[in-house]
Structures are given as C-alpha cells and as structure tokens.
Design an enzyme around this catalytic site. Structure first.
Site, PDB file in Angstrom:
ATOM      1  CB  THR A  16     -44.733   8.483  -7.756  1.00 25.53           C
ATOM      2  OG1 THR A  16     -43.658   7.954  -6.965  1.00 25.53           O
ATOM      3  CG2 THR A  16     -44.180   9.119  -9.019  1.00 25.53           C
ATOM      4  N   GLY A  17     -46.054   9.191  -4.551  1.00 24.41           N
ATOM      5  CA  GLY A  17     -46.825   8.630  -3.454  1.00 24.41           C
ATOM      6  C   GLY A  17     -48.167   9.327  -3.321  1.00 24.41           C
ATOM      7  NE  ARG A  44     -37.180   4.554  -3.287  1.00 26.93           N
ATOM      8  CZ  ARG A  44     -37.473   3.393  -2.726  1.00 26.93           C
ATOM      9  NH1 ARG A  44     -36.548   2.464  -2.617  1.00 26.93           N
ATOM     10  NH2 ARG A  44     -38.695   3.159  -2.282  1.00 26.93           N
ATOM     11  NE  ARG A  45     -40.425   2.331  -7.583  1.00 25.78           N
ATOM     12  CZ  ARG A  45     -41.478   1.606  -7.208  1.00 25.78           C
ATOM     13  NH1 ARG A  45     -41.761   0.482  -7.839  1.00 25.78           N
ATOM     14  NH2 ARG A  45     -42.248   2.022  -6.226  1.00 25.78           N
ATOM     15  CG  ASP A  63     -30.488   5.979  -4.602  1.00 26.95           C
ATOM     16  OD1 ASP A  63     -31.133   6.269  -3.564  1.00 26.95           O
ATOM     17  OD2 ASP A  63     -29.702   5.024  -4.667  1.00 26.95           O
ATOM     18  CE  LYS A 131     -43.551   4.782  11.828  1.00 29.36           C
ATOM     19  NZ  LYS A 131     -42.515   3.905  11.240  1.00 29.36           N
ATOM     20  CE1 TYR A 166     -42.426   9.143  10.058  1.00 31.72           C
ATOM     21  CE2 TYR A 166     -43.948   8.891  11.893  1.00 31.72           C
ATOM     22  CZ  TYR A 166     -43.624   8.666  10.574  1.00 31.72           C
ATOM     23  OH  TYR A 166     -44.485   7.970   9.780  1.00 31.72           O
ATOM     24  CB  SER A 197     -48.105   5.004  -0.867  1.00 35.93           C
ATOM     25  OG  SER A 197     -48.311   6.257  -1.490  1.00 35.93           O
TER      26      SER A 197
END
Length: 375
Positions: A16-17, A44-45, A63, A131, A166, A197
């Site tokens: 869903t992101g 998760r949801r 989860d 990152k 990462y 997100s």
C-alpha cells in the site's frame, strides 16, 4: 535475459506504499509472451479504500514484527511464492532501533517462506535508498556528525561508519545466497501515490499547498537558497517498479545493487514553479534576504484545517500527521550538497527506464486527486 514463466508468484510486502502500489500495477500488466504475475500484496493494516483490489490476487494484512502472526498469515502461501519484493519499512528516531526492527521484519518473512519444504522462493528484491551514501540523516543523535559520500552517488562507494538499517537488510538478503538471488534498489526521493508511505514528500507538499490555498496564505518555498538553486533528483515509483521487475528476471542483474532515479535532475525552483501551476497557487519568488520561517511549526498547527479540507471535498479520511513527513522534508530542503545519483551502472547492465520528473510530478498529483486523497 532469462524470462520467468507464467508461474511467477510475487509477494509484495508494503503493497500500500508508493513503490508497492506501482509494483502491483506493473506486475499485473501483460508481458508477452508471459502472463501477468500472480500477486500477493501484504501490509500491516487492512486495505485502504483507494486501493484497487484487482491489483492483487489476495491481500494479506499481517504484522511482520510478530513471528507467530507472520507464520499464521504467510505460511499458507509459502509453497507458492517465487519472488519477494520488499518495499516495507518502519522508522524511528534512533537508527539502532531501525536496524533491529526492520531486520526482524524481513528475517521473519524470509524464514517462514524458506522453512516450507516445498518452497519455490528464488529471488528477493530489496528497496533501500540514498541514506546508503549519506548515513542516518534523520537520527537527531547524529546531527552534525555525519560525513557523506560526494555526489553523484555511486553503487561501489564503501559503507559509511554509522548504523544503517539498509546495510543490515543487504547483509540479511545476501546471507541467503547462493540458495536465493537478490537485487538491491537504492531510490532517491520517491514520488508516487499513497496515503500510507512513511516518506511521501509529494503528498506533504500537496497538503501544504492546499492549506495555503484554503487559508489564503502564500505558498512560500520553505527551504534554503542552496537547494532552491542547485540540483536534486527523484525516483518515479513506476521507474522503481520496472527496475525491480527487470532485475528479478534478468540473470546479469542478480546479486547486484542499483541506484534508481528518473535519470534527470531539477532545481527546487523549477519544481516549485511547476507545483504552483498544478495546485493553482501564485508563485512566490524566493527572497534571498528574508529570514527563514518556521513552516514545520506552522503546519503542525494546521491539522484541523486539513480536517476541514477533507470534509469539504469529500476526500478519503486522513489525518495530516499521518500522511505528511514535515521534519524529513525540511531536512531535504536544507541539504548543503547536490542530491544526485549516478545511473551509469544501471544503464551498463541494461536497464534504461526513465521519467521526466516535472511531468511525472503533475501525473502523480492527478493520481492522488483521482484517489480522493487530495482535492
């Protein structure tokens, strides 16, 4: 290139992101001579109302931090899944906590999939980001201490001497080799469409613009003169999805890490001008003499204003603090270096996906509107 058969079965963790949604859309496209993939989408949801359920064969809310919950929900498909697309993450202020939590999530899922004696799993696609080259820039305990690599960022740069989840995830997927292949995809700032997100800079800017429009406030650039004038890059979620699928089915790309950006650069000035056109607000030139204003503090006091906008336009119900990343965007808008990645390795290996960042920005705003996430 080794073409996957029609029996390829994907598990997208984090569907869903922004990246997950684009992956589901891309995997469901016909790819002659192969059939669309079978796609399991997990998050998760429960599935949000804006998500097109036809993009997945089955949606699995679970989860990943809870091993027993992971076993209960993932075991029933562990004999089917051939490819894992890992685009999930949880973030906290401490990078040490991020290392622990994200490693546990990925390890739980992979251990369940591999424990099945009939497991068909053969490839893991891991999404990370820049990152990798900058260090944990959102960890306040390391503020002012980080020494980054010089841009343009390149995949063969050595790891930095700071904790970084990462790095931990890369080591985890590599530990399954040679039994499994993997690919690592280091995105820049992702632009896509989702209300779920963690770092959705476009949606954050959209909320800011609409609050300014709603209250008759100037849509002022809240960053520094440096970022206003210097180059940055982004990653269209569609390009990121195409690169991940390409690497998953291309022998040469296995066990490699790739940067993934749109292939162009922009200044925030040019992007701000485009955003003003898209959101139909007046362009306010950057005032080099003005004092910086506390836009983060201003926005954090506007939650009720966003509620009014959601109500007035009949939008998908969201809370401003849940869909914006004000502090993270503020860091990006105050970089003192050009945030640019090299795409040379990706091209040399055969991936040539690209997007025009300013055009894709307009497209994604349109999609957010169609999904009724913004007016």
């Amino acid at each position: 290139m080794a073409q996957e058969s029609s029996s390829s079965v994907a598990l997208i963790v984090g569907v869903t992101g922004m990246a997950g949604l684009s992956l589901a859309e891309a995997l469901k496209k016909p790819r002659p001579p192969n059939s669309p993939w079978k796609v399991y989408g997990a998050a998760r949801r429960p599935m949000p109302g804006w998500f097109d359920s036809s993009l997945v064969n089955h949606y699995i809310p679970f989860d990943a931090l809870d091993l027993q919950n992971t076993i209960q929900n993932i075991s029933p498909i562990s004999h089917e899944v051939t490819h894992v697309f890992w685009v999930a993450l949880q973030v906290h202020e401490s990078e040490q906590i991020n290392v622990s939590i994200n490693s546990t999530m990925l390890n739980n899922v992979l251990s369940v999939l591999k424990s099945d004696t009939l497991s068909r799993l053969r490839h893991i696609s891991l999404q990370t980001g820049t990152k990798h080259y900058m260090g944990p820039i959102f960890d306040p305990s390391l503020a002012g201490q980080l020494v980054r690599h010089e841009p343009p960022f390149q995949e063969d740069s050595p790891r930095l001497p700071y904790p970084n989840f990462y790095y931990a995830l890369e080591d985890l997927v590599a530990s399954y080799s040679p039994a499994l292949t993997y690919s690592v995809h280091r995105s820049s700032i992702i632009i896509g469409a989702s209300s779920r997100s963690v770092y959705n800079l476009l949606l954050t800017l959209a909320v800011y613009a609409n609050i300014c429009k709603h209250q008759g406030l100037p849509f002022k650039y809240p960053g520094s003169r440096y970022t206003w004038e210097h180059f940055c890059d982004m990653s269209d979620a569609r390009v990121l999805a195409e690169q991940q699928i390409w690497a998953a089915v291309t022998d040469k790309a296995k066990n490699q890490a790739f940067n993934c950006t749109n292939g162009d650069v922009f200044t925030w000035k040019s992007l701000w001008m485009e955003l003003c056109k898209v959101f139909e607000v007046e362009f306010v030139p950057f005032d080099h003499e003005r004092e910086e204003f506390d836009w983060v503090g201003m926005m954090k006091r506007r939650g009720q204003v966003w509620d009014e906008i959601v109500e007035r336009h009949g939008l998908y119900r969201t809370k401003m603090e849940e869909i914006t990343c004000l502090d993270a965007l503020n860091v990006v808008l105050h970089f003192e270096f050009q945030h640019v990645c090299s795409m040379n390795k990706s091209r040399e290996f055969g991936f040539h996906g690209f997007a025009d960042t300013l055009k894709s920005m307009r497209m994604w705003v349109g999609k957010l509107r169609d999904m009724k996430i913004i007016p």
